[in-house]
Design an enzyme around this catalytic site. Structure first.
Site, PDB file in Angstrom:
ATOM      1  N   SER A   1     -31.184 -17.647 -53.074  1.00  0.00           N
ATOM      2  CA  SER A   1     -31.109 -16.421 -52.277  1.00  0.00           C
ATOM      3  C   SER A   1     -29.810 -16.464 -51.473  1.00  0.00           C
ATOM      4  CB  SER A   1     -32.293 -16.390 -51.300  1.00  0.00           C
ATOM      5  OG  SER A   1     -32.128 -15.373 -50.329  1.00  0.00           O
TER       6      SER A   1
ATOM      7  N   TYR B   1     -38.323 -20.254 -45.423  1.00  0.00           N
ATOM      8  CA  TYR B   1     -37.622 -19.665 -46.578  1.00  0.00           C
ATOM      9  C   TYR B   1     -36.173 -20.153 -46.633  1.00  0.00           C
ATOM     10  CZ  TYR B   1     -36.404 -15.852 -49.846  1.00  0.00           C
ATOM     11  OH  TYR B   1     -35.993 -15.102 -50.939  1.00  0.00           O
TER      12      TYR B   1
HETATM   13  P1  NAD Z   1     -42.195 -10.732 -56.145  1.00  0.00           P
HETATM   14  O1  NAD Z   1     -43.184 -10.846 -55.047  1.00  0.00           O
HETATM   15  O2  NAD Z   1     -41.910  -9.401 -56.784  1.00  0.00           O
HETATM   16  O3  NAD Z   1     -42.592 -11.727 -57.341  1.00  0.00           O
HETATM   17  C1  NAD Z   1     -43.014 -13.033 -57.101  1.00  0.00           C
HETATM   18  C2  NAD Z   1     -43.626 -13.583 -58.365  1.00  0.00           C
HETATM   19  O4  NAD Z   1     -44.126 -14.908 -58.092  1.00  0.00           O
HETATM   20  C3  NAD Z   1     -44.840 -12.775 -58.860  1.00  0.00           C
HETATM   21  O5  NAD Z   1     -44.854 -12.784 -60.268  1.00  0.00           O
HETATM   22  C4  NAD Z   1     -46.021 -13.573 -58.316  1.00  0.00           C
HETATM   23  O6  NAD Z   1     -47.237 -13.378 -59.036  1.00  0.00           O
HETATM   24  C5  NAD Z   1     -45.491 -14.980 -58.492  1.00  0.00           C
HETATM   25  N1  NAD Z   1     -46.192 -15.969 -57.686  1.00  0.00           N
HETATM   26  C6  NAD Z   1     -46.537 -15.905 -56.369  1.00  0.00           C
HETATM   27  N2  NAD Z   1     -47.219 -17.021 -56.005  1.00  0.00           N
HETATM   28  C7  NAD Z   1     -47.271 -17.795 -57.126  1.00  0.00           C
HETATM   29  C8  NAD Z   1     -47.845 -19.071 -57.403  1.00  0.00           C
HETATM   30  N3  NAD Z   1     -48.477 -19.774 -56.455  1.00  0.00           N
HETATM   31  N4  NAD Z   1     -47.743 -19.567 -58.662  1.00  0.00           N
HETATM   32  C9  NAD Z   1     -47.115 -18.860 -59.638  1.00  0.00           C
HETATM   33  N5  NAD Z   1     -46.547 -17.665 -59.422  1.00  0.00           N
HETATM   34  C10 NAD Z   1     -46.634 -17.139 -58.192  1.00  0.00           C
HETATM   35  O7  NAD Z   1     -40.868 -11.406 -55.572  1.00  0.00           O
HETATM   36  P2  NAD Z   1     -39.320 -11.250 -55.980  1.00  0.00           P
HETATM   37  O8  NAD Z   1     -38.665 -10.487 -54.905  1.00  0.00           O
HETATM   38  O9  NAD Z   1     -39.151 -10.844 -57.392  1.00  0.00           O
HETATM   39  O10 NAD Z   1     -38.861 -12.766 -55.782  1.00  0.00           O
HETATM   40  C11 NAD Z   1     -38.608 -13.640 -56.859  1.00  0.00           C
HETATM   41  C12 NAD Z   1     -37.690 -14.755 -56.380  1.00  0.00           C
HETATM   42  O11 NAD Z   1     -36.459 -14.187 -55.961  1.00  0.00           O
HETATM   43  C13 NAD Z   1     -38.242 -15.533 -55.187  1.00  0.00           C
HETATM   44  O12 NAD Z   1     -37.922 -16.904 -55.333  1.00  0.00           O
HETATM   45  C14 NAD Z   1     -37.488 -14.938 -54.019  1.00  0.00           C
HETATM   46  O13 NAD Z   1     -37.369 -15.823 -52.956  1.00  0.00           O
HETATM   47  C15 NAD Z   1     -36.148 -14.653 -54.655  1.00  0.00           C
HETATM   48  N6  NAD Z   1     -35.347 -13.660 -53.954  1.00  0.00           N
HETATM   49  C16 NAD Z   1     -35.802 -12.382 -53.758  1.00  0.00           C
HETATM   50  C17 NAD Z   1     -34.984 -11.474 -53.104  1.00  0.00           C
HETATM   51  C18 NAD Z   1     -35.395 -10.063 -52.866  1.00  0.00           C
HETATM   52  O14 NAD Z   1     -34.678  -9.358 -52.136  1.00  0.00           O
HETATM   53  N7  NAD Z   1     -36.461  -9.580 -53.464  1.00  0.00           N
HETATM   54  C19 NAD Z   1     -33.727 -11.869 -52.628  1.00  0.00           C
HETATM   55  C20 NAD Z   1     -33.312 -13.167 -52.844  1.00  0.00           C
HETATM   56  C21 NAD Z   1     -34.127 -14.061 -53.512  1.00  0.00           C
END
Ligand code: NAD
Length: 259
Positions: A141, A154
């Site tokens: 991130s 985080y």
């Molecule tokens: P999201 O909530 O849309 O998706 C998260 C996914 O993880 C889902 O498929 C969920 O079912 C799964 N998940 C949750 N708990 C779990 C567990 N215990 N075991 C297996 N799977 C599990 O989130 P996102 O925004 O797509 O985030 C995905 C990654 O990207 C994360 O690591 C997040 O930190 C990172 N990220 C997101 C953003 C953002 O702005 N959305 C920015 C930077 C980094």
């Protein structure tokens, strides 16, 4: 890339799903993982397979649990010989000041956003090493590079996963296995929607206004990054052109960390 196998953790939603879609477009067979409504997940699985003519499996392992990660990787390696592309993407967020941060939320964020990537990587590496080819992509991130208030677990996990990325890259530097991190800025996924809704409620503003406030505060482009754009970057990191990209933390953040 055609015919390779990718495990994308947390791919029933958001960024993981976007990465799975782009890799499948390139002919990569996919193992989906994550939670959600079983009928909706089956719809995602079947849609991905039929749109791109690839094999798509679904595994419901809970990546907070070390034994479930070990069993998950073990099953996939047994079925396919190795995981060619491992995308450690599953993640959660919790927002609170350090003095109020619930200890169980700290443990959960570290377990999923950092330790799960370590366990999946350590279990997947031996079979990759036997084939002398592999791609490990850790979804870190902008918070792996800089901090924000109220996100101690985080930010710690995301800084940590960039460290893990560098060590794995170095330990495998003389092999065909690369390990890199992608550092997205704001992406409009359910994880961020929750923060937008909380902000709208706290500030007494519309969700549209809260969305604009949130993105403008950090991201100079004032535009969200999309899961598809992140998928294209992941696909590049899997390509032969990226053979010598090793141990980087690659930002795609609308200028957030350039400031
Ligand atoms: P999201 O909530 O849309 O998706 C998260 C996914 O993880 C889902 O498929 C969920 O079912 C799964 N998940 C949750 N708990 C779990 C567990 N215990 N075991 C297996 N799977 C599990 O989130 P996102 O925004 O797509 O985030 C995905 C990654 O990207 C994360 O690591 C997040 O930190 C990172 N990220 C997101 C953003 C953002 O702005 N959305 C920015 C930077 C980094």
């Amino acid at each position: 890339m055609k015919g390779k196998l990718a495990l994308v953790t947390g791919s029933t939603s958001g960024i993981g799903l976007g990465i799975a879609e782009v890799l499948a477009q390139r002919g990569v067979n996919i193992v989906l993982n994550g939670f959600g409504d079983p009928a909706e997940i089956e719809r995602l699985r079947a849609g991905l397979a039929s749109r791109h003519g690839v094999e798509v499996e679904y595994e419901n392992a809970d990546l907070m649990k070390t034994d479930e990660i070990e069993a998950l990787i073990g099953r996939i390696v047994e079925r396919h010989g190795a995981i060619d592309i491992l995308v450690n993407n599953a993640g959660i967020q919790h927002v609170a000041r350090v003095e109020n941060f619930p200890v169980d939320r700290w443990d959960a964020v570290i377990a999923l956003n950092l330790s799960a990537a370590f366990h999946a990587t350590r279990c997947a590496l031996p079979a990759m090493q036997q084939r002398n080819w592999g791609r490990i992509i850790n979804i870190a991130s902008a918070h792996g590079l800089v901090a924000s208030v109220e996100k101690s677990a985080y930010v710690a996990a995301k800084h940590g996963i960039i460290g893990l990325t560098k060590v794995v890259a170095l330990e495998n530097a003389k092999t065909g296995i690369t390990c890199n991190a992608i550092c997205p800025g704001w992406v409009l996924t359910p994880l961020v929607q929750k923060q937008i809704d909380a902000r709208a409620a706290a500030d007494g503003i519309s969700t549209e206004q809260a969305k604009l406030d949130l993105v403008s505060e950090k991201q100079p482009s004032q535009e969200f990054v999309t899961p598809e754009q992140l998928g294209e970057l992941a696909a590049f990191l899997c390509s032969p052109a990226a053979d010598q990209v090793r141990g980087v933390a690659w930002a795609m953040d609308g200028g957030w960390t350039a400031q």
